[in-house]
Design a protein around this motif. Structure first.
Motif, PDB file in Angstrom:
ATOM      1  N   LYS A  65       0.409  -7.312  -5.045  1.00 53.30           N
ATOM      2  CA  LYS A  65       1.294  -6.324  -5.666  1.00 53.30           C
ATOM      3  C   LYS A  65       1.189  -6.423  -7.182  1.00 53.30           C
ATOM      4  O   LYS A  65       1.013  -7.501  -7.735  1.00 53.30           O
ATOM      5  N   GLU A  67      -0.121  -5.334 -11.180  1.00 53.86           N
ATOM      6  CA  GLU A  67      -1.395  -5.419 -11.888  1.00 53.86           C
ATOM      7  C   GLU A  67      -1.307  -6.526 -12.913  1.00 53.86           C
ATOM      8  O   GLU A  67      -0.255  -6.778 -13.491  1.00 53.86           O
ATOM      9  N   TYR A  69      -4.048  -9.518 -15.360  1.00 57.33           N
ATOM     10  CA  TYR A  69      -5.360  -9.829 -15.919  1.00 57.33           C
ATOM     11  C   TYR A  69      -5.739 -11.268 -15.596  1.00 57.33           C
ATOM     12  O   TYR A  69      -4.906 -12.175 -15.660  1.00 57.33           O
ATOM     13  N   LYS A  78      -9.093  -6.751 -15.241  1.00 55.99           N
ATOM     14  CA  LYS A  78      -7.839  -6.264 -14.672  1.00 55.99           C
ATOM     15  C   LYS A  78      -7.927  -6.360 -13.155  1.00 55.99           C
ATOM     16  O   LYS A  78      -8.926  -5.977 -12.552  1.00 55.99           O
ATOM     17  N   ILE A  80      -5.899  -5.401  -9.504  1.00 56.82           N
ATOM     18  CA  ILE A  80      -4.913  -4.510  -8.901  1.00 56.82           C
ATOM     19  C   ILE A  80      -4.756  -4.879  -7.429  1.00 56.82           C
ATOM     20  O   ILE A  80      -5.570  -5.630  -6.888  1.00 56.82           O
ATOM     21  N   PRO A  81      -3.730  -4.352  -6.751  1.00 58.42           N
ATOM     22  CA  PRO A  81      -3.574  -4.660  -5.333  1.00 58.42           C
ATOM     23  C   PRO A  81      -4.855  -4.345  -4.563  1.00 58.42           C
ATOM     24  O   PRO A  81      -5.482  -3.306  -4.757  1.00 58.42           O
ATOM     25  N   SER A  83      -7.553  -6.203  -4.933  1.00 62.27           N
ATOM     26  CA  SER A  83      -8.615  -6.970  -5.597  1.00 62.27           C
ATOM     27  C   SER A  83      -8.632  -8.381  -5.029  1.00 62.27           C
ATOM     28  O   SER A  83      -7.597  -8.932  -4.655  1.00 62.27           O
ATOM     29  N   ASN A  97       0.471 -11.221 -16.959  1.00 60.09           N
ATOM     30  CA  ASN A  97       1.101  -9.978 -16.525  1.00 60.09           C
ATOM     31  C   ASN A  97       1.869  -9.375 -17.701  1.00 60.09           C
ATOM     32  O   ASN A  97       3.054  -9.635 -17.876  1.00 60.09           O
ATOM     33  N   SER A 100       3.373  -5.115 -15.532  1.00 59.76           N
ATOM     34  CA  SER A 100       3.976  -4.840 -14.225  1.00 59.76           C
ATOM     35  C   SER A 100       5.293  -5.577 -14.057  1.00 59.76           C
ATOM     36  O   SER A 100       5.502  -6.653 -14.628  1.00 59.76           O
ATOM     37  N   PHE A 103       3.483  -9.349 -10.728  1.00 62.91           N
ATOM     38  CA  PHE A 103       2.067  -9.466 -10.378  1.00 62.91           C
ATOM     39  C   PHE A 103       2.023 -10.559  -9.323  1.00 62.91           C
ATOM     40  O   PHE A 103       2.330 -11.721  -9.608  1.00 62.91           O
TER      41      PHE A 103
END
Length: 123
Positions: A65, A67, A69, A78, A80-81, A83, A97, A100, A103
């Protein structure tokens, strides 16, 4: 077999130096009988981070959940969900984070004496 829900596992603040606004839940560990791998659930709240560090063991990470780095100090990516990442042993890595609400990610590591805190080692 062992079945539970992640919300039934105690959420603890990560208190390692430099870590900010981050919690961990040890979902699978030797405490419940795991002999080879441990699974942890991390939540880095907005503005939080885990600074660059390294270990003698690999990490397998899946973003659940939010986003954030991931960096190795040379390259920042980066995540994201959906990944997923593989961090080899001894590779520097850190997480951040900035934007968001949360993260959240799963992190699987091998069970080694130095990778598991005493309270997760079981009996």
């Amino acid at each position: 077999m062992f079945v539970s829900h992640y919300k039934d596992v105690e959420e603890k603040d990560v208190t390692i130096e430099g870590v900010e606004n981050t919690t961990i839940r040890w979902l699978v560990s030797p405490k419940i009988g795991a002999k080879n791998f441990a699974m942890r659930y991390f939540v880095i709240r907005k503005g939080g981070k885990i600074p660059i560090h390294q270990h003698d063991w690999e990490h397998e990470i899946f973003i659940v959940k939010g986003e954030g780095y991931i960096t190795n100090g040379r390259k920042t990516v980066k995540a994201i969900p959906g990944s997923f990442l593989y961090v080899p042993p001894n590779e520097p890595h850190g997480y951040e984070n900035p934007d968001s609400e949360t993260f959240e990610f799963l992190c699987i590591i091998p069970v080694k004496e130095e990778s598991i805190p005493p309270e997760e080692k079981g009996q």
